[in-house]
Design a protein around this motif. Structure first.
Motif, mmCIF file in Angstrom:
data_model
loop_
_atom_site.group_PDB
_atom_site.id
_atom_site.type_symbol
_atom_site.label_atom_id
_atom_site.label_comp_id
_atom_site.label_asym_id
_atom_site.label_seq_id
_atom_site.Cartn_x
_atom_site.Cartn_y
_atom_site.Cartn_z
ATOM 1 N N GLN B 53 0.835 -1.109 0.141
ATOM 2 C CA GLN B 53 -0.077 0.134 0.164
ATOM 3 C C GLN B 53 0.921 1.123 0.171
ATOM 4 O O GLN B 53 0.515 2.417 -0.688
ATOM 5 C CB GLN B 53 -0.716 0.215 1.080
ATOM 6 N N ASN B 54 1.959 1.074 0.326
ATOM 7 C CA ASN B 54 2.773 2.431 0.552
ATOM 8 C C ASN B 54 3.298 2.688 -0.695
ATOM 9 O O ASN B 54 3.843 3.862 -1.015
ATOM 10 C CB ASN B 54 3.921 2.225 1.568
ATOM 11 N N GLY B 55 3.677 1.841 -1.709
ATOM 12 C CA GLY B 55 4.350 1.834 -2.633
ATOM 13 C C GLY B 55 4.032 1.162 -3.959
ATOM 14 O O GLY B 55 4.653 0.114 -4.170
ATOM 15 N N VAL B 56 2.952 1.415 -4.880
ATOM 16 C CA VAL B 56 2.606 0.598 -5.880
ATOM 17 C C VAL B 56 3.628 0.573 -6.709
ATOM 18 O O VAL B 56 4.044 -0.493 -7.351
ATOM 19 C CB VAL B 56 1.331 1.091 -6.632
ATOM 20 N N PHE B 57 4.417 1.905 -7.193
ATOM 21 C CA PHE B 57 5.365 1.777 -8.094
ATOM 22 C C PHE B 57 6.721 1.003 -7.620
ATOM 23 O O PHE B 57 7.223 0.306 -8.474
ATOM 24 C CB PHE B 57 5.837 3.044 -8.449
ATOM 25 N N ALA B 58 7.088 1.066 -6.464
ATOM 26 C CA ALA B 58 8.350 0.257 -5.803
ATOM 27 C C ALA B 58 7.802 -1.177 -6.027
ATOM 28 O O ALA B 58 8.837 -1.829 -6.470
ATOM 29 C CB ALA B 58 8.324 0.917 -4.404
ATOM 30 N N LEU B 60 6.190 -2.241 -8.116
ATOM 31 C CA LEU B 60 6.002 -2.605 -9.702
ATOM 32 C C LEU B 60 7.570 -2.762 -10.145
ATOM 33 O O LEU B 60 8.158 -3.791 -10.811
ATOM 34 C CB LEU B 60 5.336 -1.747 -10.452
ATOM 35 N N GLU B 61 8.601 -1.880 -9.431
ATOM 36 C CA GLU B 61 9.895 -2.027 -9.873
ATOM 37 C C GLU B 61 10.525 -3.050 -9.314
ATOM 38 O O GLU B 61 11.219 -3.777 -10.400
ATOM 39 C CB GLU B 61 10.644 -0.761 -9.176
ATOM 40 N N LEU B 62 10.107 -3.711 -8.429
ATOM 41 C CA LEU B 62 10.595 -4.988 -7.858
ATOM 42 C C LEU B 62 10.352 -6.047 -8.735
ATOM 43 O O LEU B 62 11.074 -6.752 -9.059
ATOM 44 C CB LEU B 62 10.201 -5.193 -6.450
ATOM 45 N N LEU B 63 8.969 -6.040 -9.298
ATOM 46 C CA LEU B 63 8.688 -7.157 -10.213
ATOM 47 C C LEU B 63 9.220 -7.083 -11.402
ATOM 48 O O LEU B 63 9.878 -8.282 -11.933
ATOM 49 C CB LEU B 63 7.241 -7.055 -10.324
ATOM 50 N N GLU B 64 9.449 -5.921 -11.874
ATOM 51 C CA GLU B 64 10.206 -5.565 -13.183
ATOM 52 C C GLU B 64 11.575 -6.437 -13.073
ATOM 53 O O GLU B 64 11.956 -7.130 -13.923
ATOM 54 C CB GLU B 64 10.033 -4.202 -13.493
ATOM 55 N N ALA B 65 12.145 -5.995 -11.810
ATOM 56 C CA ALA B 65 13.653 -6.415 -11.697
ATOM 57 C C ALA B 65 13.692 -7.977 -11.682
ATOM 58 O O ALA B 65 14.616 -8.523 -12.239
ATOM 59 C CB ALA B 65 14.399 -5.737 -10.624
#
Lengths: 346, 327
Positions: B53-58, B60-65
């Protein structure tokens, strides 16, 4: 015969090297063989010219014939003048039917409509070159035969080679007449100048040897077939490096002779890059600098720089692009890295 | 990868401005994957539900990595497999070669022991002969390409074409074109004469149909060379029949000259104006013959006949027929 004409012929003959006078007069064709036989071409030039003038007197030469002799002289010795190259532009796509008579008529009409006092002469040569000689006068004085401009134009090409005289003020007029006569829209001066007219032609007509990689079954240039006296005690340490330089040189310059230009000029308008602590210039403005390379044969000397060990191969593209970009005057402005300013594709 | 990004993307109470994609249900606290993920990921997903909840984009970045790492690993394994397959094939090749050579050696030994003084197998050419034959056939192939008129060679940055021209069996000039292929096809340098409309032809065809471009350019060049050849032949061999000079131009598409025609034991000058309207054709499209006003009317017929001849037959051949007919 007019006094001025006589004097002009005399001076023109004096310019010609003694050994060539007879052949040039024969080319001129104004004096008959019989007349030429009567002249002793071994005496001093002063006397030769006097004799020639005498003969011209007999044939009543006028300024037109004298001008033709002048064109012939300049055609055989074009390297005495500096030639500039001009490029014409047009937007139409129709096929060109270059009609010589039409061209001459239009040119004369255009020029004379602006300035009545001009002497215009044409002479065509085998290689489709049209030589035009123009002697300039002013609205109030007769044309001065010693203030002449020469134009060399090859039909159906966009290039004109002009050797203007001292009077640069007549240049726009000349350019306009050329554009009208050859059915183009505009004309501009290229940054290409040299004494050697043929070399300028080679550059813009792409007649110089460019090194194309092809499978053309053309015999490879003869390399030193006979090995130099092989003394086994001598070892060529730098053979690889030498061969690399030769190869690069050949790729850039090709195999044949280079066009002959005498100078290349680079005008720098770039910032002086120094150690920030040194702070040579407090004002941040471009450091203006002009670099001029001159040589009796600049491109050949550039070609021999790397093999002679005086420069690293490959040479800077600023030097080697001269025939390809058809210019020897460059302006280098501040860009990302040193890139020459506005370039023209020939 | 795209799908994985869109799946978990959804509105979160703390980030009201995050865009949602269709197909996700709003109002759920955690991130629900849009499709089943491999086992270990699901586990990790559970872990991070709390922090998502704190960082959807973070996230996403993790998933991308992670996806990137997986892809790299995959590529690596593929490459290894490829290499392995290649080496295996090479081993096979070498084994085959070794067997062949062994057989040859055996044969030779048997042959030497068996029949001494026998002629060695003539069908076994030496390696040098094979090489020479290969070189010869390759040169012949290249010669054929050169003779077809358009040949090319790949260069470092593109292609270099050589257009060789010919006219009626005589090979004439060759012209070169150095093309770059990246980022788009363009002409780097060339040796085409300036009066050939290269830029126009390039503008029309170079980007779209390079074969057509070369074909059209070749037509132009061949026609020009053909016209020039005819004019040169005329000046060289039939200058006696021409009065004065032959007026021509760089493209040789307008020729004007005078020649004499005899009729009733008198000679009359004809003035010919040949216009080559088609730049790809080496025969004139328009012929204008004019004669002096005092010429007899019968000459008009001759003029018409000549005009027709000029339109159909090569220039120097016309004059050859004149001289043979006259004498």
């Amino acid at each position: 015969m007019d006094e001025t004409v006589a004097e002009y012929i005399r001076r023109t003959v004096l310019k010609i090297p003694r050994d060539d006078i007879k052949t040039m007069l024969q080319k001129w064709g104004f004096l008959s063989e019989a007349q030429l036989e009567t002249v002793n071409f071994h005496q001093i030039k002063d006397n030769i010219s006097q004799d020639v003038v005498q003969l011209c007197e007999e044939n009543s030469a006028d300024i037109k014939q004298a001008a033709v002799l002048d064109i012939i002289y300049n055609n055989i010795y074009p390297n005495k003048r500096i030639w500039s190259v001009y490029q014409m532009n047009k937007t139409g796509e129709e096929t060109e039917f270059f009609d010589l008579t039409d061209f001459k008529k239009k040119f004369k009409r255009r020029l004379r409509s602006a300035l009545k006092n001009v002497t215009i002469n044409f002479r065509e040569y085998e290689d489709n070159a049209i030589w035009i000689r123009i002697a300039w006068g002013t609205p109030y004085t007769k044309p001065n035969q010693y203030k002449t401009s020469y134009v060399v134009y090859h039909s159906q090409t966009p290039y004109v080679f002009i050797s203007a005289s001292v009077l640069r003020s007549n240049l726009p007029l000349l350019c306009q007449a050329l554009v009208v006569a050859s059915n183009y829209h505009d004309i501009r001066e290229m940054e290409l100048r040299s004494h050697s007219l043929n070399s300028l032609k080679d550059i813009v007509f792409k007649r110089y040897s460019q090194n194309f990689q092809t499978y053309c079954p053309r015999p490879l240039p003869e390399r030193n077939v006979a090995p130099e006296t092989v003394d086994l005690r001598i070892i060529q340490e730098n053979r690889n490096e030498k061969e690399r330089i030769q190869r690069l040189n050949r790729e850039v310059f090709g195999d044949g002779p280079q066009p002959k230009i005498e100078f290349a000029q680079y005008k720098l308008e770039t910032m002086f890059k120094s150690d920030p602590k040194m702070d040579v210039l407090d004002k941040k403005e471009p450091f203006r600098c002009l670099i001029k390379f001159s040589s009796p044969h600049l491109l050949e000397s550039l070609k021999s720089l790397a093999p002679a060990g005086m420069a690293d191969a490959p040479l800077s593209p600023l030097l080697t692009c001269i025939p390809h970009k058809a210019r020897n005057y460059f302006k280098i402005r501040e860009k990302k890295g040193l890139l020459p300013g506005s370039f023209v594709s020939p | 990868l795209q799908e994985e990004e869109e799946g978990p993307l959804r509105k979160s109470s703390l980030c009201p401005n995050v865009a949602t994609s269709e197909g996700t249900e709003p109002g759920q606290g955690g991130l629900a994957p849009a499709f089943p993920l491999p086992g270990e990921w699901r586990g990790k997903m559970e872990e991070e539900k709390v922090y998502s909840q704190n960082g959807v984009f973070a996230h996403l970045e993790l998933l991308e990595a992670r996806a990137y790492e997986a892809a790299v690993k995959q590529e690596e394994t593929e490459r290894q497999e490829e290499k392995l397959a290649r080496l295996k094939a090479r081993v096979q090749e070498l084994r085959l070669q070794r067997d062949e050579l062994r057989a040859k050696v055996d044969l030779q030994q048997k042959g030497q022991l068996g029949k001494e003084g026998a002629v060695s197998n003539p069908a076994q050419p030496s390696a040098r002969a094979v090489l020479e034959w290969k070189i010869k056939s390759l040169k012949a192939m290249l010669q054929i390409f050169y003779l077809t008129g358009i040949s090319g060679k790949l260069s470092k940055r593109g292609v270099c074409f050589c257009i060789s021209t010919a006219y009626e069996g005589t090979y004439l000039d060759s012209f070169h074109l150095d093309l770059l292929t990246k980022p788009e096809v363009r002409i780097y340098r060339h040796s085409i004469p300036t009066f050939i409309p290269l830029q126009q032809i390039a503008k029309k065809y170079l980007q779209t149909d390079i074969r057509r471009f070369l074909s059209v350019l070749s037509d132009h060049l061949n026609a020009y060379v053909g016209r020039r050849y005819q004019a040169d032949q005329l000046q060289e061999h039939f200058s006696g029949q021409i009065e004065g000079t032959l007026q021509r131009n760089s493209l040789c598409n307008l020729l004007v000259f005078n020649y004499n025609v005899s009729s009733e034991s008198k000679t009359f000058p004809f003035n010919v104006r040949l216009l080559y309207g088609d730049p790809c054709c080496s025969l004139p499209t328009e012929v204008v013959i004019s004669c002096t006003p005092d010429a007899p009317a019968s000459l008009a017929e001759t003029a018409a006949a000549h005009s027709d001849l000029f339109r159909r037959v090569a220039l120097h051949k016309v004059f050859r027929s004149f001289s043979s007919a006259g004498e």
